[in-house]
Write a protein that holds these residues in place. Structure first.
Motif, PDB file in Angstrom:
ATOM      1  N   ASN A 233       0.634  -1.217  -0.653  1.00  0.00           N
ATOM      2  CA  ASN A 233       0.175   0.019   0.112  1.00  0.00           C
ATOM      3  C   ASN A 233       1.250   1.087   0.033  1.00  0.00           C
ATOM      4  OD1 ASN A 233       0.837  -0.215   2.588  1.00  0.00           O
ATOM      5  ND2 ASN A 233      -1.052   0.572   3.373  1.00  0.00           N
ATOM      6  N   GLN A 234       0.169   2.865  -0.176  1.00  0.00           N
ATOM      7  CA  GLN A 234       1.163   3.492  -0.534  1.00  0.00           C
ATOM      8  C   GLN A 234       1.094   4.548   0.766  1.00  0.00           C
ATOM      9  OE1 GLN A 234       0.049   6.894  -3.376  1.00  0.00           O
ATOM     10  NE2 GLN A 234       1.914   6.184  -4.877  1.00  0.00           N
ATOM     11  N   GLN A 235       1.773   4.805   1.575  1.00  0.00           N
ATOM     12  CA  GLN A 235       1.482   5.389   3.123  1.00  0.00           C
ATOM     13  C   GLN A 235       1.957   6.834   2.742  1.00  0.00           C
ATOM     14  OE1 GLN A 235       0.764   3.862   6.010  1.00  0.00           O
ATOM     15  NE2 GLN A 235       0.457   5.270   7.242  1.00  0.00           N
ATOM     16  N   SER A 236       0.859   7.648   2.849  1.00  0.00           N
ATOM     17  CA  SER A 236       1.499   9.110   3.463  1.00  0.00           C
ATOM     18  C   SER A 236       1.287   9.911   4.634  1.00  0.00           C
ATOM     19  CB  SER A 236      -0.249   9.762   3.249  1.00  0.00           C
ATOM     20  OG  SER A 236       0.029   9.841   1.780  1.00  0.00           O
ATOM     21  N   ILE A 237       2.588  10.432   4.940  1.00  0.00           N
ATOM     22  CA  ILE A 237       2.792  10.866   6.631  1.00  0.00           C
ATOM     23  C   ILE A 237       2.913  11.965   6.483  1.00  0.00           C
ATOM     24  CG2 ILE A 237       4.754  10.400   8.224  1.00  0.00           C
ATOM     25  CD1 ILE A 237       5.522   7.622   5.979  1.00  0.00           C
ATOM     26  N   LEU A 238       1.867  13.095   7.108  1.00  0.00           N
ATOM     27  CA  LEU A 238       1.994  14.248   7.601  1.00  0.00           C
ATOM     28  C   LEU A 238       3.918  14.689   8.054  1.00  0.00           C
ATOM     29  CD1 LEU A 238      -1.188  14.682   9.773  1.00  0.00           C
ATOM     30  CD2 LEU A 238      -0.506  15.384   7.446  1.00  0.00           C
ATOM     31  N   LYS A 239       4.159  16.060   7.971  1.00  0.00           N
ATOM     32  CA  LYS A 239       5.296  16.958   7.690  1.00  0.00           C
ATOM     33  C   LYS A 239       5.453  16.445   9.669  1.00  0.00           C
ATOM     34  CE  LYS A 239       7.969  20.759   7.352  1.00  0.00           C
ATOM     35  NZ  LYS A 239       7.209  22.144   6.860  1.00  0.00           N
ATOM     36  N   GLN A 240       4.971  16.801  10.070  1.00  0.00           N
ATOM     37  CA  GLN A 240       4.650  17.111  11.547  1.00  0.00           C
ATOM     38  C   GLN A 240       4.709  15.346  12.442  1.00  0.00           C
ATOM     39  OE1 GLN A 240       1.932  17.696  10.374  1.00  0.00           O
ATOM     40  NE2 GLN A 240      -0.064  17.212  11.677  1.00  0.00           N
ATOM     41  N   ASP A 241       4.152  15.050  11.742  1.00  0.00           N
ATOM     42  CA  ASP A 241       5.235  13.330  12.237  1.00  0.00           C
ATOM     43  C   ASP A 241       6.169  12.512  11.729  1.00  0.00           C
ATOM     44  OD1 ASP A 241       2.213  13.811  13.639  1.00  0.00           O
ATOM     45  OD2 ASP A 241       1.186  12.191  11.971  1.00  0.00           O
ATOM     46  N   VAL A 242       6.822  13.644  10.715  1.00  0.00           N
ATOM     47  CA  VAL A 242       8.161  12.890  10.273  1.00  0.00           C
ATOM     48  C   VAL A 242       9.539  13.247  11.016  1.00  0.00           C
ATOM     49  CG1 VAL A 242       9.936  12.673   8.300  1.00  0.00           C
ATOM     50  CG2 VAL A 242       7.167  12.881   8.070  1.00  0.00           C
ATOM     51  N   ARG A 243      10.245  12.387  11.659  1.00  0.00           N
ATOM     52  CA  ARG A 243      11.480  12.572  12.635  1.00  0.00           C
ATOM     53  C   ARG A 243      12.949  12.785  11.320  1.00  0.00           C
ATOM     54  NH1 ARG A 243      13.417   8.895  17.873  1.00  0.00           N
ATOM     55  NH2 ARG A 243      10.611   9.280  18.717  1.00  0.00           N
ATOM     56  N   SER A 244      12.656  11.239  10.600  1.00  0.00           N
ATOM     57  CA  SER A 244      13.914  11.298  10.238  1.00  0.00           C
ATOM     58  C   SER A 244      13.647  10.682   8.877  1.00  0.00           C
ATOM     59  CB  SER A 244      15.142  11.122  10.774  1.00  0.00           C
ATOM     60  OG  SER A 244      15.083   9.662  11.228  1.00  0.00           O
ATOM     61  N   VAL A 245      14.072  11.204   7.276  1.00  0.00           N
ATOM     62  CA  VAL A 245      14.040  10.258   6.401  1.00  0.00           C
ATOM     63  C   VAL A 245      15.556   9.678   5.849  1.00  0.00           C
ATOM     64  CG1 VAL A 245      13.264  10.282   4.209  1.00  0.00           C
ATOM     65  CG2 VAL A 245      11.984  11.390   5.795  1.00  0.00           C
TER      66      VAL A 245
ATOM     67  N   THR B  98      20.813  10.102   5.231  1.00  0.00           N
ATOM     68  CA  THR B  98      20.017  10.739   6.596  1.00  0.00           C
ATOM     69  C   THR B  98      19.406  12.420   5.480  1.00  0.00           C
ATOM     70  OG1 THR B  98      20.670   9.828   8.292  1.00  0.00           O
ATOM     71  CG2 THR B  98      19.544  12.186   8.723  1.00  0.00           C
ATOM     72  N   ILE B  99      18.772  12.577   4.927  1.00  0.00           N
ATOM     73  CA  ILE B  99      17.950  13.636   4.377  1.00  0.00           C
ATOM     74  C   ILE B  99      17.397  14.846   4.592  1.00  0.00           C
ATOM     75  CG2 ILE B  99      18.951  12.772   2.082  1.00  0.00           C
ATOM     76  CD1 ILE B  99      16.023  12.610   1.445  1.00  0.00           C
ATOM     77  N   TYR B 100      16.601  14.164   6.042  1.00  0.00           N
ATOM     78  CA  TYR B 100      16.216  15.020   6.899  1.00  0.00           C
ATOM     79  C   TYR B 100      15.610  14.247   7.931  1.00  0.00           C
ATOM     80  CZ  TYR B 100      11.720  17.251   8.499  1.00  0.00           C
ATOM     81  OH  TYR B 100      11.000  18.165   9.413  1.00  0.00           O
ATOM     82  N   GLU B 101      16.229  14.795   8.817  1.00  0.00           N
ATOM     83  CA  GLU B 101      15.588  15.315   9.779  1.00  0.00           C
ATOM     84  C   GLU B 101      15.194  16.456  10.999  1.00  0.00           C
ATOM     85  OE1 GLU B 101      18.007  13.598  14.093  1.00  0.00           O
ATOM     86  OE2 GLU B 101      19.063  13.467  12.402  1.00  0.00           O
ATOM     87  N   ALA B 102      14.567  16.053  11.732  1.00  0.00           N
ATOM     88  CA  ALA B 102      12.998  17.603  12.094  1.00  0.00           C
ATOM     89  C   ALA B 102      14.181  18.027  13.041  1.00  0.00           C
ATOM     90  CB  ALA B 102      12.007  16.675  12.305  1.00  0.00           C
ATOM     91  N   SER B 103      14.033  19.252  13.068  1.00  0.00           N
ATOM     92  CA  SER B 103      14.573  20.176  14.255  1.00  0.00           C
ATOM     93  C   SER B 103      13.466  19.810  15.380  1.00  0.00           C
ATOM     94  CB  SER B 103      14.510  21.056  14.129  1.00  0.00           C
ATOM     95  OG  SER B 103      13.586  22.247  13.883  1.00  0.00           O
ATOM     96  N   ALA B 104      14.375  19.945  16.989  1.00  0.00           N
ATOM     97  CA  ALA B 104      14.238  19.635  18.116  1.00  0.00           C
ATOM     98  C   ALA B 104      12.953  20.496  18.251  1.00  0.00           C
ATOM     99  CB  ALA B 104      15.108  19.236  19.072  1.00  0.00           C
ATOM    100  N   HIS B 105      11.633  20.552  18.996  1.00  0.00           N
ATOM    101  CA  HIS B 105      11.312  21.592  19.437  1.00  0.00           C
ATOM    102  C   HIS B 105      11.658  22.692  20.797  1.00  0.00           C
ATOM    103  CE1 HIS B 105       8.503  21.350  15.395  1.00  0.00           C
ATOM    104  NE2 HIS B 105       8.748  20.020  16.068  1.00  0.00           N
TER     105      HIS B 105
END
Length: 159
Positions: free
Chosen positions: A69-81, A152-159
């Motif tokens: 299946n395809q999975q959509s993940i919201l930006k605010q739920d992504v920690r890293s890619v 790692t091409i994306y890692e969410a910054s700590a809030h």
């Protein structure tokens, strides 16, 4: 003998001190550089892993194709890619073997050519060769067990 142990310790440390650190991008815009079909791994904020191929990204979410299946993940739920790469064990083993051989040769040469109570009474060249062989084996072993996690091409910054 203490000199031998000290130099052997330096050999082991030189083989294991491979720096794997890199700066991690934290801009969501980095994901726009992905190509459809690239194999990636997404980790969400609940530490759940999603593995599959990249489909698309928007300002608010990203979509990956998993096995069924395809999975959509919201930006605010992504920690890293991460871009998943194939295993690099052979490459790491060769680099480790080369570094170990060099360090072992230097260690062996430093131990050889002495007068009086030489280690095994050996010549500098012979001990350099023995050290290179031992160093290559140790270095290859260390290199083979190094992890290959991808980039790692994306890692969410700590809030």
């Amino acid at each position: 003998m203490q000199k031998l142990l000290l130099l052997f310790g330096a050999l082991v440390l030189s083989c294991t001190s491979v720096s794997l650190s890199q700066s991690t991008p934290s801009s969501w815009l980095e994901l726009s550089g992905l190509k459809a079909g690239q194999t990636i791994q997404v980790i969400d904020t609940a530490s759940k892993k999603y593995s599959g191929t990249f489909v698309s990204v928007s300002d608010t979410a990203m979509t990956i194709q998993q096995t069924s299946n395809q999975q959509s993940i919201l930006k605010q739920d992504v920690r890293s890619v991460k871009i998943v790469k194939s295993s690099q064990r052979a490459k790491h083993a060769m680099i480790g073997a080369a570094a170990g051989a060099g360090a072992g040769a230097v260690t062996g040469a430093a131990l050889g050519g002495c007068s009086g109570s030489c280690f095994l009474g050996s010549e500098r060249g012979a001990l350099a060769g023995i050290g290179a062989g031992i160093g290559a084996i140790v270095g290859a072993g260390v290199g083979a067990v190094l992890p290959s996690h991808g980039t790692t091409i994306y890692e969410a910054s700590a809030h």
